[in-house]
Motif scaffolding. Structure first.
Motif, short mmCIF file in Angstrom:
data_model
loop_
_atom_site.label_atom_id
_atom_site.label_comp_id
_atom_site.label_asym_id
_atom_site.label_seq_id
_atom_site.Cartn_x
_atom_site.Cartn_y
_atom_site.Cartn_z
N TYR A 1 0.85 -1.18 0.00
CA TYR A 1 0.00 0.00 0.00
C TYR A 1 0.90 1.24 0.00
CZ TYR A 1 -4.27 -2.59 1.26
OH TYR A 1 -5.35 -3.43 1.25
N GLU A 2 0.46 2.27 -0.67
CA GLU A 2 1.12 3.57 -0.59
C GLU A 2 0.41 4.35 0.51
OE1 GLU A 2 1.02 5.48 -4.35
OE2 GLU A 2 2.11 3.88 -5.39
N VAL A 3 1.10 4.57 1.62
CA VAL A 3 0.45 5.14 2.80
C VAL A 3 0.86 6.60 3.00
CG1 VAL A 3 0.07 4.90 5.28
CG2 VAL A 3 0.49 2.86 3.88
N ARG A 4 -0.15 7.45 3.16
CA ARG A 4 0.08 8.82 3.63
C ARG A 4 -0.61 8.94 4.97
NH1 ARG A 4 -1.60 13.24 -0.49
NH2 ARG A 4 -3.46 11.95 -0.63
N ARG A 5 0.06 9.62 5.91
CA ARG A 5 -0.47 9.65 7.27
C ARG A 5 -0.51 11.06 7.83
NH1 ARG A 5 2.23 11.04 12.50
NH2 ARG A 5 0.59 10.58 13.98
N THR A 6 -1.55 11.36 8.57
CA THR A 6 -1.66 12.60 9.32
C THR A 6 -2.47 12.32 10.58
OG1 THR A 6 -2.43 14.90 9.30
CG2 THR A 6 -3.75 13.32 8.07
N GLY A 7 -2.26 13.16 11.58
CA GLY A 7 -3.06 13.05 12.79
C GLY A 7 -4.01 14.22 12.95
N ASP A 8 -4.13 15.02 11.91
CA ASP A 8 -4.94 16.24 11.96
C ASP A 8 -6.09 16.16 10.97
OD1 ASP A 8 -5.32 19.16 10.58
OD2 ASP A 8 -4.93 19.35 12.74
N GLY A 9 -7.28 16.47 11.43
CA GLY A 9 -8.47 16.36 10.59
C GLY A 9 -8.46 17.26 9.38
N GLU A 10 -8.08 18.53 9.58
CA GLU A 10 -8.04 19.47 8.46
C GLU A 10 -7.04 19.03 7.41
OE1 GLU A 10 -9.88 21.84 7.64
OE2 GLU A 10 -10.89 22.60 9.43
N GLU A 11 -5.87 18.57 7.85
CA GLU A 11 -4.86 18.11 6.91
C GLU A 11 -5.34 16.86 6.18
OE1 GLU A 11 -0.06 17.25 6.60
OE2 GLU A 11 -1.05 17.11 8.56
N ALA A 12 -6.09 16.01 6.86
CA ALA A 12 -6.63 14.81 6.22
C ALA A 12 -7.53 15.18 5.05
CB ALA A 12 -7.40 13.96 7.23
N LEU A 13 -8.37 16.18 5.25
CA LEU A 13 -9.27 16.63 4.18
C LEU A 13 -8.46 17.20 3.02
CD1 LEU A 13 -11.98 18.26 6.45
CD2 LEU A 13 -12.30 16.24 5.01
N MET A 14 -7.39 17.94 3.34
CA MET A 14 -6.55 18.53 2.31
C MET A 14 -5.85 17.44 1.51
SD MET A 14 -3.30 21.10 2.78
CE MET A 14 -2.33 19.78 3.53
N LEU A 15 -5.30 16.43 2.21
CA LEU A 15 -4.61 15.33 1.53
C LEU A 15 -5.55 14.54 0.63
CD1 LEU A 15 -2.35 13.99 4.44
CD2 LEU A 15 -1.61 15.25 2.41
N ALA A 16 -6.79 14.35 1.09
CA ALA A 16 -7.77 13.62 0.29
C ALA A 16 -8.14 14.40 -0.97
CB ALA A 16 -9.01 13.33 1.12
N ASP A 17 -8.14 15.72 -0.86
CA ASP A 17 -8.43 16.56 -2.02
C ASP A 17 -7.28 16.53 -3.02
OD1 ASP A 17 -10.96 17.41 -1.41
OD2 ASP A 17 -10.32 19.23 -0.39
N GLU A 18 -6.04 16.55 -2.52
CA GLU A 18 -4.86 16.59 -3.38
C GLU A 18 -4.71 15.31 -4.20
OE1 GLU A 18 -1.57 17.27 -0.82
OE2 GLU A 18 -1.91 19.42 -0.64
N ASP A 19 -4.94 14.19 -3.57
CA ASP A 19 -4.75 12.90 -4.24
C ASP A 19 -5.74 11.91 -3.63
OD1 ASP A 19 -3.84 10.80 -5.72
OD2 ASP A 19 -1.97 10.53 -4.61
N THR A 20 -6.83 11.66 -4.33
CA THR A 20 -7.90 10.82 -3.79
C THR A 20 -7.40 9.43 -3.43
OG1 THR A 20 -9.48 11.99 -5.19
CG2 THR A 20 -10.22 9.92 -4.19
N PRO A 21 -7.54 9.05 -2.16
CA PRO A 21 -7.09 7.71 -1.76
C PRO A 21 -8.07 6.63 -2.21
CG PRO A 21 -8.10 8.83 0.09
CD PRO A 21 -8.10 9.81 -1.04
N ASP A 22 -7.61 5.38 -2.20
CA ASP A 22 -8.49 4.26 -2.49
C ASP A 22 -9.23 3.82 -1.24
OD1 ASP A 22 -7.85 3.80 -5.30
OD2 ASP A 22 -5.86 3.29 -4.56
N VAL A 23 -8.66 4.11 -0.07
CA VAL A 23 -9.30 3.75 1.19
C VAL A 23 -8.76 4.67 2.28
CG1 VAL A 23 -7.55 1.98 1.69
CG2 VAL A 23 -9.81 1.83 2.78
N VAL A 24 -9.61 4.97 3.26
CA VAL A 24 -9.23 5.82 4.38
C VAL A 24 -9.41 5.05 5.68
CG1 VAL A 24 -9.73 7.94 5.68
CG2 VAL A 24 -9.92 7.93 3.18
N ILE A 25 -8.36 5.05 6.52
CA ILE A 25 -8.48 4.55 7.89
C ILE A 25 -8.48 5.78 8.78
CG2 ILE A 25 -7.39 3.22 9.72
CD1 ILE A 25 -6.23 1.39 7.61
N LEU A 26 -9.56 5.95 9.53
CA LEU A 26 -9.82 7.22 10.19
C LEU A 26 -10.11 7.04 11.68
CD1 LEU A 26 -10.53 10.28 9.97
CD2 LEU A 26 -12.83 9.58 9.23
N ASP A 27 -9.23 7.60 12.52
CA ASP A 27 -9.47 7.55 13.96
C ASP A 27 -10.55 8.56 14.32
OD1 ASP A 27 -9.32 7.11 16.65
OD2 ASP A 27 -7.29 7.87 16.91
#
Length: 230
Positions: free
Chosen positions: A28-54
């Motif tokens: 898997y190509e994994v990108r990680r963040t612990g911040d909600g706002e950054e998670a939304l930004m990362l998802a916008d930049e490059d749509t993931p195939d799956v999200v694991i979300l705390d």
């Protein structure tokens, strides 16, 4: 094989590193963040195939991140698996109603989470979990445990089959002996790096039967790669 892009939203650094290790082992190509706002930004930049979300993360809560991802056209159908220490039925229902596809309660086994992610992807992204692998004139049917080269059946033992499968997943990529040990043998203590060389020779012999070109490239001091031009 198509790479699977995973967005991991987890603010527990130790847990995140453990999950990254397990998922990267499965390519898997994994990108990680612990911040909600950054998670939304990362998802916008490059749509993931799956999200694991705390659920409990910094800034915007996991629940709100899930809600916003579902509202956006680009991520509306991306599978989301929520992680949380909240084990109450009402919390699970709340998470699922917000748009999560699955719900995993802490503590959990990384292998179980891997299995759940694979199950979700099989349902919604079948192309990402294809059981047919191919490269050059080699074809592998993973489910049927069959290999053909140039239309002819190739007889492989179980270990050689697993070894070829790993190489077929990323043609051209050089795998070190240690990485192959970890992936194919799961670091069995009775297995050493020389064993990899023995099984590569067996795989070569089976694939090259009849004078076919050698497609396994040996990279000195590095490892092996599947490379028809090497």
């Amino acid at each position: 094989m198509t790479h699977k892009k995973l967005l991991l939203v987890e603010d527990d650094k130790a847990l995140a590193e453990l999950l990254i290790w397990h998922f990267e082992r499965e390519d898997y190509e994994v990108r990680r963040t612990g911040d909600g706002e950054e998670a939304l930004m990362l998802a916008d930049e490059d749509t993931p195939d799956v999200v694991i979300l705390d659920w409990m993360i910094e800034g915007v809560s996991g629940l709100e991140v899930c809600r916003r991802l579902r509202r956006k056209e680009g991520t509306a159908n991306v599978p989301i698996i929520m992680l949380t220490a909240r084990g109450e039925e009402s919390d699970r229902i709340r998470g699922l109603e917000t748009g999560a596809d699955d719900y995993v309660t802490k503590p959990f086994s990384p292998r179980e989470l891997l299995a759940r992610v694979s199950a979700v992807l099989r349902r919604v992204r079948p192309a990402l979990t294809s059981e047919q692998l191919s490269y050059a004139d080699i074809e592998m049917d993973v489910a049927a445990h069959r290999v053909r080269r140039a239309g002819q059946s190739v007889q492989l033992g179980p270990t050689e089959f697993r070894l070829l499968k790993k190489l077929l997943e990323n043609p051209g990529r050089v795998y070190s002996r240690e990485r192959l040990l970890d992936s194919v043998w799961s670091h069995d203590r009775d297995i050493d790096a020389r064993t990899v060389d023995v099984h590569v020779r067996r795989l070569r012999k089976a694939l090259n039967e009849g004078g076919r070109a050698d497609v396994i490239r040996t990279v000195r001091s590095a490892g092996y790669a599947l490379d028809a031009e090497g």
